[in-house]
Each structure stands twice: as structure tokens, then as C-alpha cells.
Design an enzyme around this catalytic site. Structure first.
Site, PDB file in Angstrom:
ATOM      1  N   SER A   1       0.821  -1.209   0.000  1.00  0.00           N
ATOM      2  CA  SER A   1       0.000   0.000   0.000  1.00  0.00           C
ATOM      3  C   SER A   1       0.858   1.262   0.000  1.00  0.00           C
ATOM      4  O   SER A   1       0.461   2.285  -0.550  1.00  0.00           O
ATOM      5  CB  SER A   1      -0.935  -0.006   1.204  1.00  0.00           C
ATOM      6  OG  SER A   1      -0.185  -0.039   2.408  1.00  0.00           O
TER       7      SER A   1
ATOM      8  N   HIS B   1      -3.940  -2.144   8.398  1.00  0.00           N
ATOM      9  CA  HIS B   1      -5.090  -2.352   7.510  1.00  0.00           C
ATOM     10  C   HIS B   1      -6.261  -2.996   8.249  1.00  0.00           C
ATOM     11  O   HIS B   1      -6.934  -3.890   7.723  1.00  0.00           O
ATOM     12  CB  HIS B   1      -4.682  -3.170   6.274  1.00  0.00           C
ATOM     13  CG  HIS B   1      -3.649  -2.472   5.444  1.00  0.00           C
ATOM     14  ND1 HIS B   1      -3.932  -1.323   4.742  1.00  0.00           N
ATOM     15  CD2 HIS B   1      -2.335  -2.746   5.242  1.00  0.00           C
ATOM     16  CE1 HIS B   1      -2.832  -0.911   4.129  1.00  0.00           C
ATOM     17  NE2 HIS B   1      -1.858  -1.751   4.423  1.00  0.00           N
TER      18      HIS B   1
END
Length: 215
Positions: A1, A107
Site C-alpha cells: 500500500s 489495515h
């Protein structure tokens, strides 16, 4: 990410200096959130995402965090939540559940504090329209704008990497290049995208070879 910031720089949606500032703020925010709400992560091997989600369902403090490749899903949460979900995953047929040496439950909703802090930084950042679509891992869809909301959401939401690879393939991507040490992401490409060409760039010589291949 984190690589999504590099992608936005490459696509002309974000300046280098702005990206570096946001990445630094992101890292500090995630560290603070991890200290405020301690957690960890584990990789569930040999079980499809739907069954991993079922293993997490109704277990306090654990969530699916990464859908990496067929048979490889990562969960994040509190130590107790990870332990309970791991046992359920094995009961559902997981081949192995491997604890990951990480400093937080990334996350996942335990990163909510980091998301709020990063969203404030993103609101003051200068973004432009991308010159080529960037596939955001938070929704596995291509985007030309709207990046502040996407970058904020990804901190506390699952990384949909497997779906992102399939989206890129559907958009016509035939060569997948991994920049940085190792080849773990390239391995995920191999397991996810049939017939994809994979190029790894670990050294300056690799970069020259990759440049020649693309030319």
C-alpha cells in the site's frame, strides 16, 4: 500500500516532495496508532478469502487485512483475536497460519486513529489528475482522481491485492514489474495472473535490463 504513493508520483498526480511528506506523516501516524492499540498480523495459507472471513466472523478484534493471492490471506487484530481466528481457520481447512513479525494490526480498524491523522494531512496536500489510471488497493478499481479519500481509507481497510492484479490484467497489463528487494510480489503475480510476464528490479543492473525490456 505504501507503493501507491510512488505510483501516484509516477502518474503525475503527486509531486515527489509532497509524497515524501505524506509518507512520513503516514508512518508516524501508524506508529502512534500501533502504540495506542497494540495488535499483530498472521498469514493464513491454503484457505480462500471467503473462508478466512468466516474464521474472523464473530471473533472480537480480528479482521481480514490483505487478500494477497490465491491461498494467501493475512488477518490483523489483537493478539487474542488472532489466536482465536487462527484456530478457526485451521478447523476450516487452512494448511498453516503463520504469525508475522510486525509492529501493529495494519489495515484494520485498529488503525482508525492513524486514518484520522493522515486524512488531515491529505486534506492539505496538492493532488492533480493522474495521466494514467492508478489502481487503488482499497477498492481494486482504476482511478484518475479522488486520491486523498482513497489513501486515507486504505489505512484501516483490507488491501485487495489479488483483485487489483486482476483489474490491471483486465486493463491490458501484460508485464508486471516489482521494484525493490526480493520477489514476493512477483510470486503473487505468478499465482494470480495466468501468463503474466514478471520483471524484478533489485539492483542497478536489473534496472538497466528492465529498461531495455520495456524499450
Amino acid at each position: 500500500s505504501l507503493g501507491e504513493y510512488s505510483a501516484l508520483v509516477a502518474a503525475g498526480a503527486l509531486e515527489h516532495e509532497e509524497a515524501a511528506r505524506l509518507v512520513a506523516e503516514r508512518g508516524e501516524a501508524m506508529q502512534a496508532a500501533a502504540e495506542a492499540a497494540p495488535g499483530t498480523m498472521a498469514a493464513v495459507l491454503g484457505l480462500e478469502p471467503e473462508l478466512v472471513a468466516a474464521a474472523c466472523k464473530d471473533v472480537d478484534g480480528v479482521w481480514v487485512a490483505n487478500d494477497n493471492a490465491p491461498g494467501q490471506v493475512v488477518v490483523a487484530g489483537t493478539a487474542a483475536g488472532i489466536e482465536a481466528a487462527s484456530a478457526r481457520a485451521k478447523d476450516l481447512g487452512a494448511k498453516r497460519v503463520l504469525p508475522l513479525p510486525v509492529g501493529g494490526a495494519f489495515h484494520s480498524p485498529l488503525m482508525g486513529g492513524a486514518q484520522e491523522r493522515l486524512e488531515q494531512a491529505l486534506a492539505g496536500a496538492a493532488f492533480g489528475a493522474a495521466t494514467t489510471p492508478v489502481v487503488a488497493n482499497v477498492d481494486a478499481a482504476p482511478h484518475l482522481d479522488g486520491f486523498p479519500a482513497l489513501l486515507g481509507a486504505q489505512l484501516a481497510a483490507p488491501v485487495r491485492w489479488r483483485e487489483s492484479l486482476l483489474t490491471m490484467r483486465s486493463l491490458g497489463a501484460g508485464i508486471f514489474m516489482e521494484l525493490g528487494p526480493g520477489a514476493e510480489l512477483s510470486g503473487m503475480v505468478k499465482r494470480t495472473v495466468d501468463g503474466a510476464e514478471r520483471v524484478t528490479v533489485n539492483t542497478p543492473d536489473d534496472l538497466e535490463a528492465a529498461r531495455a525490456r520495456l524499450a
